[in-house]
Enzyme design. Structure first.
Site, PDB file in Angstrom:
ATOM      1  N   TYR A   1       7.902  81.503 -20.714  1.00  0.00           N
ATOM      2  CA  TYR A   1       6.875  80.460 -20.758  1.00  0.00           C
ATOM      3  C   TYR A   1       6.097  80.499 -22.073  1.00  0.00           C
ATOM      4  O   TYR A   1       5.526  79.504 -22.497  1.00  0.00           O
ATOM      5  CB  TYR A   1       5.932  80.605 -19.567  1.00  0.00           C
ATOM      6  CG  TYR A   1       5.151  79.361 -19.244  1.00  0.00           C
ATOM      7  CD1 TYR A   1       5.797  78.142 -19.023  1.00  0.00           C
ATOM      8  CD2 TYR A   1       3.758  79.390 -19.172  1.00  0.00           C
ATOM      9  CE1 TYR A   1       5.091  76.990 -18.728  1.00  0.00           C
ATOM     10  CE2 TYR A   1       3.039  78.242 -18.870  1.00  0.00           C
ATOM     11  CZ  TYR A   1       3.707  77.043 -18.649  1.00  0.00           C
ATOM     12  OH  TYR A   1       2.991  75.906 -18.362  1.00  0.00           O
TER      13      TYR A   1
ATOM     14  N   LYS B   1      -2.215  76.686 -21.169  1.00  0.00           N
ATOM     15  CA  LYS B   1      -2.588  76.292 -19.813  1.00  0.00           C
ATOM     16  C   LYS B   1      -3.833  77.042 -19.335  1.00  0.00           C
ATOM     17  O   LYS B   1      -4.629  76.507 -18.557  1.00  0.00           O
ATOM     18  CB  LYS B   1      -1.423  76.516 -18.850  1.00  0.00           C
ATOM     19  CG  LYS B   1      -0.260  75.552 -19.033  1.00  0.00           C
ATOM     20  CD  LYS B   1      -0.645  74.121 -18.701  1.00  0.00           C
ATOM     21  CE  LYS B   1       0.589  73.217 -18.683  1.00  0.00           C
ATOM     22  NZ  LYS B   1       0.245  71.800 -18.375  1.00  0.00           N
TER      23      LYS B   1
END
Length: 255
Positions: free
Chosen positions: A156, A163
């Site tokens: 990720y 995020k």
């Protein structure tokens, strides 16, 4: 039958194709009675998005590339002209340059990190600022996060810090806008087979493993996400703000 979003008007940003999270949300919002404004990224995306916008009878349709100066302001001018108000915004966009996304976080470039933050996080803050004057009787702002904001998720990469910044922004926006009756929440779906997610390394294997490990032994889908967002856009969620709500078959609780 009384529909929970009957009479409400909302903006949906982030539909790329029929597999998009934003498309599942748009369908649910429309089914609940909302009138929608829908955007597409560019002329190439318009070919895929416009027929979907027609399916949900969107009354406002426009291009929106949040990295292009003036486009977001133009969109909100259209909303002001056609509706004069806004009840909810669904923000479902994210981007990171592939070279930065696929490398270690320690190696991400300043330019790549800034681009990812601008598109994936700061654009939500900008939308909130433009939406506030149109939410005269309160409203709901919703964005999309991921468990990688809280935990290290393989492959990720730099989107984890981005995020995390988005989730922090949700809390601060909720504090800023709460006195105006505007609620701000993030929705955190589990792994989903979207076009954006397919850019991550080994994603198919990750989907299989996530379904196996989730307490409900399944993955959420875009309709599950849409149902939650429909609730968050409705008056039934009138005292829910500043949260990250998981819709992931329990995946986030598994170590």
């Amino acid at each position: 039958m009384v529909l929970p979003l009957e009479g409400k008007k909302g903006l949906v940003v982030g539909i790329a194709d029929k597999h998009s999270i934003a498309w599942g949300c748009a369908r649910a919002l429309h089914a609940a009675g909302a009138e929608l404004a829908v955007t597409w990224l560019n002329d190439k995306a318009r070919h895929y998005v416009e027929p979907l916008a027609d399916q949900v009878r969107a009354t406002i349709m426009s291009q929106l590339d949040v990295s292009q100066p003036g486009q977001m302001e133009h969109l909100f001018e259209l909303i002001t002209t056609h509706w004069g108000r806004l009840d909810f915004v669904l923000h479902s966009i994210a981007f990171a340059p592939a070279a930065d996304l696929h490398d270690r976080v320690v190696n991400c470039s300043p330019e790549g990190f800034a681009k990812a933050m601008d598109v994936s996080c700061h654009s939500f803050i900008r939308m909130a600022r433009l939406a506030q004057p149109l939410m005269k009787n309160g409203g709901s702002l919703i964005t999309m996060s991921y468990v990688g904001a809280d935990e290290v998720v393989s492959n990720y990469g730099m989107m984890g810090p981005v995020k995390a910044a988005l989730e922090a922004s949700v809390r601060y926006l909720a504090s800023d806008l709460g006195p105006a009756g505007i609620r701000v929440n993030a929705v955190s779906p589990g792994p989903l087979a979207t076009r954006a997610a397919s850019g991550l390394n080994c994603f198919e294997e990750f989907l299989t493993d996530a379904a196996r490990r989730s307490p409900l032994r399944r993955l959420a889908n875009i309709d599950d996400v849409g149902d939650l967002c429909s609730f968050l856009a409705s008056d039934a969620s009138s005292v829910i703000t500043g949260n990250t709500l998981y819709v992931d078959a329990g995946y986030h609780i598994v170590a």
